[in-house]
Design an enzyme around this catalytic site. Structure first.
Site, PDB file in Angstrom:
ATOM      1  N   ASP A  47      -8.699   5.180  -2.478  1.00 38.82           N
ATOM      2  CA  ASP A  47      -7.319   5.576  -3.441  1.00 38.82           C
ATOM      3  C   ASP A  47      -8.128   6.182  -4.589  1.00 38.82           C
ATOM      4  O   ASP A  47      -9.198   6.505  -4.699  1.00 38.82           O
ATOM      5  CB  ASP A  47      -6.549   4.265  -3.735  1.00 38.82           C
ATOM      6  CG  ASP A  47      -7.231   3.424  -4.704  1.00 38.82           C
ATOM      7  OD1 ASP A  47      -8.473   3.365  -4.751  1.00 38.82           O
ATOM      8  OD2 ASP A  47      -6.704   2.566  -5.122  1.00 38.82           O
ATOM      9  N   TYR A  74      -5.993   7.174   4.459  1.00 39.65           N
ATOM     10  CA  TYR A  74      -6.203   6.125   3.471  1.00 39.65           C
ATOM     11  C   TYR A  74      -5.334   4.546   3.613  1.00 39.65           C
ATOM     12  O   TYR A  74      -5.931   3.846   3.627  1.00 39.65           O
ATOM     13  CB  TYR A  74      -5.449   6.583   2.020  1.00 39.65           C
ATOM     14  CG  TYR A  74      -5.395   5.462   1.203  1.00 39.65           C
ATOM     15  CD1 TYR A  74      -6.787   4.804   0.555  1.00 39.65           C
ATOM     16  CD2 TYR A  74      -4.270   5.052   0.736  1.00 39.65           C
ATOM     17  CE1 TYR A  74      -6.477   3.742  -0.235  1.00 39.65           C
ATOM     18  CE2 TYR A  74      -4.000   3.841   0.149  1.00 39.65           C
ATOM     19  CZ  TYR A  74      -5.104   3.172  -0.575  1.00 39.65           C
ATOM     20  OH  TYR A  74      -5.302   2.236  -1.151  1.00 39.65           O
ATOM     21  N   GLU A 125       0.819  -1.161  -0.121  1.00 36.91           N
ATOM     22  CA  GLU A 125       0.094  -0.043  -0.041  1.00 36.91           C
ATOM     23  C   GLU A 125       0.871   1.129   0.080  1.00 36.91           C
ATOM     24  O   GLU A 125       0.584   2.166  -0.792  1.00 36.91           O
ATOM     25  CB  GLU A 125      -0.952  -0.067   1.392  1.00 36.91           C
ATOM     26  CG  GLU A 125      -2.029  -0.922   1.159  1.00 36.91           C
ATOM     27  CD  GLU A 125      -3.105  -0.453  -0.403  1.00 36.91           C
ATOM     28  OE1 GLU A 125      -2.995   0.665  -0.661  1.00 36.91           O
ATOM     29  OE2 GLU A 125      -3.540  -1.385  -0.613  1.00 36.91           O
TER      30      GLU A 125
END
Ligand code: SF4
Length: 376
Positions: free
Chosen positions: A136, A118, A35
Site C-alpha cells: 500500500d 494489493y 482494506e
C-alpha cells in the site's frame, strides 16, 4: 540485508501498534471490508464507516442479502462508490461459490470483483498469515526509503523491483504482523513529509537516511493538473416534490441518485445548457429560474463546478432516457436516496431552504393569530 530490520520492526510494532477496530478481529470478512475502505481513504475517515458497516452487515451473507440502495446509502460520503458495488457483488459470489467463506489464497481472492493484487495480498497476509507483502502507500514509502529506490514504484515494473528486494525481509509465518508494522511505521514515523528518522526502529538499515535523501523518496511522476468541467443541475419541482434520477450501473457514481443536468458544451450559457440537458435526459421543455448555488468537487480524474438552478416544467412528462429510473420525491425524504457529494450538498440546500420557509410561515401565522386576539 541481515535479519535486523524485521526483528527491530516487529519489536517496535508490539509496543506501538495503532489501536484500530479491524485489528480487534481475525475475521477475514472484516479485514477485507477494512482494506477496501482504506483504499485512497484516510484511516480516521474510515473508522466510523467501518463500525457502522459491521453493525449493519456483520457477515458476508448479510451483505449479500442487502439491497444495492442499502449498501450505497451506508457507503455514502466515502467516495469511489465502485468499491461498495464490488464488495456487494463479491459477497454474492462468495456465498454461491465459496459457501460464504472468503478464500484464503491471493490466487483465489483476486478472482473476486474489486479485489486487485494489493487487496488480495493484504487479505491473504493479514487474515490468513500467507507470506505476501501488501504494497500500500505506506509500504511503498517505507521500502523505497529503506532501499533508496531510484525508480518509480507506481509502475508494474517498479512494483516488481521493490518486491524482489523487500521480499527476503518477510519473516516466514509473520506476514500479518510484518505488513501491519510497516503500515504503522509509514503512517506514524516514516511520514511523507518530514519523516521522524531519529525515532525510527529501522533507521540503522535505512539507505535513504544514510544518504540524506529520505524526503526525495519515493520518486514520483509529476502529475498533470486535473481538467475542470462546468456542469449544471436542476431542482425540477412539482409542489413539495423534486425530480431525481438513478445513474446507470457501470458509470461514474453508478447506482447513486442525482439531480438531472449535465456538462456545458462550448460557449452555451448555463441556462441553455440546462434546458438542453433536460430535453436530452428527460424529454421535457423546462424553464430555468433562480440559482440555488455553486458546488465544487474533485474526482480522481477531473474537477467539477456544478451550478444548480430551480426549474419548472413547461411541457412534456419526464421520461428516464439517461437514468435507470426517475422519481418525484418529497424534499424531506431525499436523505433516503444514496447520492454523491455534490448532489447531497444540493439536497441539503433544498432541505434547509424548505425548513427556513416553513419556519417563516409558522411565525407569520402565529403573528396573525396574536393580531386577531388583540383585535378581538
Ligand atoms: Fe523512514 Fe527515516 Fe526510518 Fe528511513 S530512517 S525508514 S526514512 S523514518
Amino acid at each position: 540485508m541481515d535479519k535486523g530490520p524485521p526483528e527491530a520492526l516487529l519489536r517496535w510494532y508490539r509496543k506501538n501498534s495503532r489501536n484500530l477496530p479491524w485489528r480487534q478481529t481475525r475475521d477475514p470478512y472484516a479485514i477485507w471490508v477494512s482494506e477496501v475502505m482504506l483504499q485512497q481513504t484516510r484511516v480516521e475517515t474510515v473508522i466510523p464507516y467501518f463500525q457502522r458497516w459491521m453493525l449493519h452487515f456483520p457477515t458476508v451473507a448479510s451483505l449479500a442479502r442487502a439491497t444495492r440502495t442499502e449498501v450505497l446509502r451506508l457507503w455514502e460520503g466515502l467516495g469511489y462508490y465502485r468499491r461498495a458495488v464490488n464488495l456487494h457483488r463479491a459477497s454474492a459470489k462468495i456465498v454461491v461459490d465459496y459457501g460464504g467463506e472468503l478464500p484464503d489464497s491471493a490466487r483465489e481472492l483476486i478472482k473476486l470483483p474489486g479485489i486487485g493484487r494489493y487487496t488480495a495480498a493484504a487479505i491473504a497476509a493479514i487474515a490468513f498469515g500467507g507470506d505476501a507483502l501488501a504494497l500500500d502507500g505506506n509500504l511503498r514509502r517505507v521500502l523505497s526509503r529503506m532501499f533508496d529506490a531510484r525508480f518509480d514504484l507506481s509502475t508494474a515494473e517498479g512494483e516488481r523491483r521493490i518486491l524482489r528486494r523487500a521480499s527476503p525481509l518477510l519473516p516466514h509465518g509473520k506476514a500479518s504482523e510484518f505488513n501491519q508494522a510497516l503500515m504503522d511505521l509509514g503512517a506514524t514515523i516514516c511520514k511523507s513529509r518530514r519523516p521522524l528518522c531519529p525515532r525510527c526502529a529501522v533507521q540503522a538499515w535505512c539507505q535513504a537516511f544514510a544518504r540524506g535523501v529520505q524526503e526525495k523518496r519515493p520518486i514520483r511522476r509529476a502529475l498533470p493538473p486535473l481538467p475542470g468541467r462546468v456542469v449544471t443541475a436542476a431542482s425540477l419541482r412539482r409542489g413539495g416534490q423534486v425530480l431525481i434520477g438513478r445513474r446507470p450501473e457501470g458509470k461514474l457514481l453508478g447506482g447513486l441518485w442525482e439531480f438531472p443536468g449535465g456538462k456545458r458544451e462550448g460557449r452555451e450559457s448555463l441556462e441553455a445548457c440546462l434546458r438542453r440537458e433536460l430535453k436530452e435526459e428527460l424529454d421535457i421543455e423546462a424553464g430555468v429560474g433562480r440559482k440555488l448555488g455553486v458546488y465544487e468537487h474533485a474526482y480522481s480524474h477531473f474537477r467539477v463546478r456544478v451550478h444548480a438552478f430551480e426549474c419548472h416544467l413547461i411541457e412534456g412528462k419526464p421520461k428516464a432516457l439517461d437514468h435507470t429510473e426517475i422519481r418525484w420525491v418529497q424534499v424531506k425524504r431525499l436523505g433516503r436516496f444514496p447520492m454523491g457529494k455534490v448532489d447531497r450538498a444540493i439536497a441539503r440546500t433544498l432541505q434547509e431552504s424548505e425548513k427556513a420557509m416553513s419556519k417563516l410561515s409558522s411565525s407569520r401565522s402565529k403573528r396573525r393569530t396574536r393580531g386577531t386576539k388583540i383585535a378581538a
